[in-house]
Design a protein around this motif. Structure first.
Motif, PDB file in Angstrom:
ATOM      1  N   CYS A  18       0.832  -1.211   0.000  1.00  0.00           N
ATOM      2  CA  CYS A  18       0.000   0.000   0.000  1.00  0.00           C
ATOM      3  C   CYS A  18       0.864   1.258   0.000  1.00  0.00           C
ATOM      4  CB  CYS A  18      -0.932   0.005   1.206  1.00  0.00           C
ATOM      5  SG  CYS A  18      -2.279  -1.192   1.062  1.00  0.00           S
ATOM      6  N   ALA A  19       1.948   1.239   0.748  1.00  0.00           N
ATOM      7  CA  ALA A  19       2.851   2.390   0.787  1.00  0.00           C
ATOM      8  C   ALA A  19       3.471   2.636  -0.589  1.00  0.00           C
ATOM      9  CB  ALA A  19       3.927   2.183   1.837  1.00  0.00           C
ATOM     10  N   PHE A  20       3.942   1.564  -1.263  1.00  0.00           N
ATOM     11  CA  PHE A  20       4.500   1.720  -2.604  1.00  0.00           C
ATOM     12  C   PHE A  20       3.446   2.217  -3.587  1.00  0.00           C
ATOM     13  CE2 PHE A  20       8.131  -1.064  -1.420  1.00  0.00           C
ATOM     14  CZ  PHE A  20       9.143  -0.219  -1.863  1.00  0.00           C
ATOM     15  N   GLY A  21       2.238   1.655  -3.486  1.00  0.00           N
ATOM     16  CA  GLY A  21       1.155   2.102  -4.368  1.00  0.00           C
ATOM     17  C   GLY A  21       0.839   3.574  -4.159  1.00  0.00           C
ATOM     18  N   ALA A  22       0.762   4.006  -2.909  1.00  0.00           N
ATOM     19  CA  ALA A  22       0.493   5.418  -2.614  1.00  0.00           C
ATOM     20  C   ALA A  22       1.616   6.299  -3.123  1.00  0.00           C
ATOM     21  CB  ALA A  22       0.301   5.615  -1.114  1.00  0.00           C
ATOM     22  N   PHE A  23       2.861   5.860  -2.959  1.00  0.00           N
ATOM     23  CA  PHE A  23       4.012   6.637  -3.437  1.00  0.00           C
ATOM     24  C   PHE A  23       3.946   6.824  -4.953  1.00  0.00           C
ATOM     25  CE2 PHE A  23       8.287   6.669  -5.261  1.00  0.00           C
ATOM     26  CZ  PHE A  23       8.772   7.835  -4.706  1.00  0.00           C
ATOM     27  N   PHE A  24       3.701   5.746  -5.686  1.00  0.00           N
ATOM     28  CA  PHE A  24       3.641   5.851  -7.140  1.00  0.00           C
ATOM     29  C   PHE A  24       2.438   6.669  -7.598  1.00  0.00           C
ATOM     30  CE2 PHE A  24       6.421   2.039  -7.034  1.00  0.00           C
ATOM     31  CZ  PHE A  24       7.485   2.606  -7.701  1.00  0.00           C
ATOM     32  N   TYR A  25       1.332   6.593  -6.851  1.00  0.00           N
ATOM     33  CA  TYR A  25       0.152   7.384  -7.196  1.00  0.00           C
ATOM     34  C   TYR A  25       0.436   8.874  -7.011  1.00  0.00           C
ATOM     35  CZ  TYR A  25      -4.589   9.195  -7.168  1.00  0.00           C
ATOM     36  OH  TYR A  25      -5.718   9.916  -7.431  1.00  0.00           O
TER      37      TYR A  25
END
Length: 136
Positions: A18-25
């Protein structure tokens, strides 16, 4: 005890994903749609080069060209929300919600006449033959 460890690992992996997804978003580039006439005098080529430079430079802005038939349709695309930016002429009616961001060029007309012609202003051209030279 083994099951508890697997659950902790699964929760930790989910949090990391989730952290990686939020970062890329959050870090994804902003895409601006630019309405540009197809048969313009180099505007489309200039903006295509800018779009390519932004992409290759991994900038936080990307340009997506929205080809239109003419400058009036370019202004209309901006007004109707089909574009975020538009290449328009200053004498075309601009949408009330738009603002000038960049003036790409100002073209000037130059009147040249021999001194012995007696022409000293535009008002004296009536009834005379005029030649137009395009230097582009």
């Amino acid at each position: 005890m083994r099951r508890f460890e697997l659950e902790v690992v699964a929760v930790a992996a989910t949090i990391i994903a989730c952290a990686f997804g939020a970062f890329f978003y959050v870090e994804r580039p902003t895409v601006l749609r630019v309405a540009v006439p197809r048969a313009s005098s180099g505007d489309q080529a200039i903006l295509a080069a800018a779009a390519q430079a932004f992409s290759e430079g991994r900038e936080s802005i990307r340009l997506k060209l929205v080809p239109v038939d003419n400058l009036a349709q370019s202004a209309r695309a901006l007004e109707e929300g089909h574009a975020d930016l538009a290449v328009v002429r200053t004498d075309v009616a601009m949408p009330p919600s738009s603002q000038t961001i960049l003036v790409m060029r100002r073209e000037a007309a130059l009147l040249v006449a021999p001194q012995e012609s007696g022409i000293h202003g535009i008002e004296e051209l009536e009834g005379r033959r005029v030649g137009i030279l395009d230097t582009a």
